[in-house]
Scaffold this active site. Structure first.
Site, mmCIF file in Angstrom:
data_model
loop_
_atom_site.group_PDB
_atom_site.id
_atom_site.type_symbol
_atom_site.label_atom_id
_atom_site.label_comp_id
_atom_site.label_asym_id
_atom_site.label_seq_id
_atom_site.Cartn_x
_atom_site.Cartn_y
_atom_site.Cartn_z
ATOM 1 N N HIS A 36 0.843 -1.186 0.000
ATOM 2 C CA HIS A 36 0.000 0.000 0.000
ATOM 3 C C HIS A 36 0.886 1.246 0.000
ATOM 4 O O HIS A 36 2.088 1.158 0.204
ATOM 5 C CB HIS A 36 -0.835 0.064 1.284
ATOM 6 C CG HIS A 36 -1.686 -1.122 1.559
ATOM 7 N ND1 HIS A 36 -3.006 -1.175 1.229
ATOM 8 C CD2 HIS A 36 -1.414 -2.300 2.183
ATOM 9 C CE1 HIS A 36 -3.527 -2.323 1.630
ATOM 10 N NE2 HIS A 36 -2.572 -3.032 2.199
ATOM 11 N N GLU A 124 2.462 -0.736 4.428
ATOM 12 C CA GLU A 124 2.236 0.625 3.931
ATOM 13 C C GLU A 124 3.590 1.278 3.682
ATOM 14 O O GLU A 124 4.480 1.221 4.538
ATOM 15 C CB GLU A 124 1.472 1.470 4.953
ATOM 16 C CG GLU A 124 0.051 1.046 5.194
ATOM 17 C CD GLU A 124 -0.935 1.603 4.176
ATOM 18 O OE1 GLU A 124 -0.513 2.307 3.233
ATOM 19 O OE2 GLU A 124 -2.137 1.330 4.332
ATOM 20 N N HIS A 163 -2.315 -2.953 -3.594
ATOM 21 C CA HIS A 163 -3.700 -2.641 -3.250
ATOM 22 C C HIS A 163 -4.486 -2.311 -4.518
ATOM 23 O O HIS A 163 -5.652 -2.699 -4.655
ATOM 24 C CB HIS A 163 -3.714 -1.469 -2.270
ATOM 25 C CG HIS A 163 -4.941 -1.402 -1.425
ATOM 26 N ND1 HIS A 163 -5.239 -0.312 -0.658
ATOM 27 C CD2 HIS A 163 -5.948 -2.291 -1.206
ATOM 28 C CE1 HIS A 163 -6.369 -0.517 -0.006
ATOM 29 N NE2 HIS A 163 -6.822 -1.707 -0.320
ATOM 30 N N ASP A 173 -2.924 2.643 -5.070
ATOM 31 C CA ASP A 173 -1.625 2.523 -4.415
ATOM 32 C C ASP A 173 -0.983 1.137 -4.577
ATOM 33 O O ASP A 173 -1.691 0.161 -4.755
ATOM 34 C CB ASP A 173 -1.758 2.885 -2.922
ATOM 35 C CG ASP A 173 -2.760 2.030 -2.163
ATOM 36 O OD1 ASP A 173 -3.881 1.858 -2.661
ATOM 37 O OD2 ASP A 173 -2.430 1.560 -1.062
#
Length: 193
Positions: A36, A124, A163, A173
């Site tokens: 992500h 992330e 993602h 993303d």
């Protein structure tokens, strides 16, 4: 809230900040790595808002965008900051709340799978669709991926996706700024050693 005693699925190379936004996995399967990107507010890096979001402490008065998202109960297993620092929010043995409504074709099982949080690890990257990711981030991502692949034998380089790939109508993303070819080249070089 810092955690001092690492548990089974806590990476020793990460700073630990415990998120309440997780629960038990329905099985021990971890076979997908989902990448992500996040920046809060959008396009702004290096603040504390991401950690605040993942720990349900986002101050809505700080930025108008925060009022729109403060109600969300989301997390990821790891966050990789622009300088390469890794922050871990959820034990990889637990289910972090990162994928949302999504589906993925599992080539090994020859079927579409939903409820991806059940069997994925979410990482992330602090970034957005247009800002190139840093060398420090790629370095940290390679190290984190190697650690995960060692811990979870079902996870290999073919089971890493974005993602955007699993939720294409909702998400973009980590975006075109993420260099997949470079990432896979570096990862493949490490896995062959």
């Amino acid at each position: 809230m810092e955690e001092q005693q690492p548990r089974r699925g806590w990476w020793k190379s990460a700073r630990h900040v415990v998120s309440p936004n997780c629960d038990a996995r329905p099985s021990d399967e971890v076979s997908l790595l989902l990448l992500h990107a996040i920046s809060l507010p959008p396009g702004v890096f290096n603040g504390d808002a991401i950690e605040a979001l993942f720990t349900n402490q986002l101050a809505t008065e700080v930025h108008p965008f925060f009022a729109e998202i403060a109600h969300l109960r989301v997390s990821a297993h790891l966050l990789i900051r622009r300088d390469g620092e890794c922050v871990q929010f959820v034990d990889t043995g637990q289910r972090a709340w990162h994928a949302g409504r999504s589906c993925w074709w599992d080539n090994q099982q020859r079927k579409w799978r939903m409820a991806l949080n059940d069997f994925s690890v979410g990482i992330e990257l602090e970034g957005d669709d247009i800002t190139p990711y840093t060398l420090a981030q790629y370095n940290a991502l390679i190290e984190a991926t190697m650690w995960l692949m060692k811990r979870y034998p079902q996870l290999d380089s073919t089971r890493i996706t974005s993602h955007a790939h699993v939720a294409p109508l909702r998400k973009t993303d980590p975006g075109p700024a993420f260099d997949w070819a470079y990432f896979h080249q570096r990862l493949n070089a490490r896995t062959k050693v």
